[in-house]
Design a protein around this motif. Sequence first.
Motif, PDB file in Angstrom:
ATOM      1  N   LEU A   9      50.079  19.474  38.344  1.00 38.92           N
ATOM      2  CA  LEU A   9      51.314  20.128  38.785  1.00 38.92           C
ATOM      3  C   LEU A   9      51.112  21.432  39.568  1.00 38.92           C
ATOM      4  N   PRO A  10      50.174  22.318  39.171  1.00 38.84           N
ATOM      5  CA  PRO A  10      50.028  23.564  39.939  1.00 38.84           C
ATOM      6  C   PRO A  10      49.663  23.334  41.409  1.00 38.84           C
ATOM      7  N   PHE A  13      52.992  22.228  42.995  1.00 42.18           N
ATOM      8  CA  PHE A  13      53.992  23.301  43.044  1.00 42.18           C
ATOM      9  C   PHE A  13      53.288  24.641  42.823  1.00 42.18           C
ATOM     10  N   ASP A  15      53.619  27.767  43.661  1.00 42.22           N
ATOM     11  CA  ASP A  15      54.306  29.027  43.372  1.00 42.22           C
ATOM     12  C   ASP A  15      55.342  28.879  42.263  1.00 42.22           C
ATOM     13  N   SER A  16      55.286  27.771  41.535  1.00 45.38           N
ATOM     14  CA  SER A  16      56.226  27.535  40.448  1.00 45.38           C
ATOM     15  C   SER A  16      55.638  27.998  39.115  1.00 45.38           C
ATOM     16  N   VAL A  17      56.473  28.573  38.295  1.00 44.09           N
ATOM     17  CA  VAL A  17      56.064  29.084  36.994  1.00 44.09           C
ATOM     18  C   VAL A  17      55.851  27.952  35.982  1.00 44.09           C
ATOM     19  N   MET A  18      56.673  26.939  36.030  1.00 45.44           N
ATOM     20  CA  MET A  18      56.678  25.902  35.003  1.00 45.44           C
ATOM     21  C   MET A  18      55.323  25.211  34.798  1.00 45.44           C
ATOM     22  N   PRO A  19      54.609  24.791  35.840  1.00 38.03           N
ATOM     23  CA  PRO A  19      53.319  24.148  35.596  1.00 38.03           C
ATOM     24  C   PRO A  19      52.327  25.043  34.852  1.00 38.03           C
ATOM     25  N   PHE A  47      51.387  36.229  41.471  1.00 36.66           N
ATOM     26  CA  PHE A  47      52.839  36.298  41.681  1.00 36.66           C
ATOM     27  C   PHE A  47      53.434  37.355  40.757  1.00 36.66           C
ATOM     28  N   LYS A  50      56.927  37.196  39.294  1.00 30.77           N
ATOM     29  CA  LYS A  50      57.207  36.187  38.276  1.00 30.77           C
ATOM     30  C   LYS A  50      56.422  36.444  36.988  1.00 30.77           C
TER      31      LYS A  50
END
Length: 134
Positions: A9-10, A13, A15-19, A47, A50
């Motif tokens: 997942l990273p 995505f 720049d996404s926090v969830m992964p 980031f 975040k």
Amino acid sequence: MARELVGALPDMFPDSVMPVLLQAAILVRENKACRAKEILGQFSEKFPDKSKVVLLTGAQVAAGAGHTQVVVESLSKIPYIQHMPATIATLISLKERVGDIDGAIAVFHSAIQWWSNAMAKDNKLNVIMTTSSP
């Protein structure tokens, strides 16, 4: 299986926090709190906008897994919550739990200094310090 799925997942995505949060949760569950802390730290450095949610969630995940030191380190990396009463109480309690009495005292003294300075600016410290008679 979950680790492989979450591991991809990273990249999908970046720049996404969830992964990152999912990776950390799996690592803590596998008793790899140090690696989880490392991943969360890398993300929060990359980031900074975040980092609050990453560090707070990391602290929660670590607390659930019983990794007290990781909780302390995560909370200590969020500067603007260090003076909040709940954070102060939590850090002092956690530091006492791991036997870091000097660290607990340092948190308490730092909070006293911060609040003394903040309250003195508007002369509000006198309001708190004044005792009322019955």
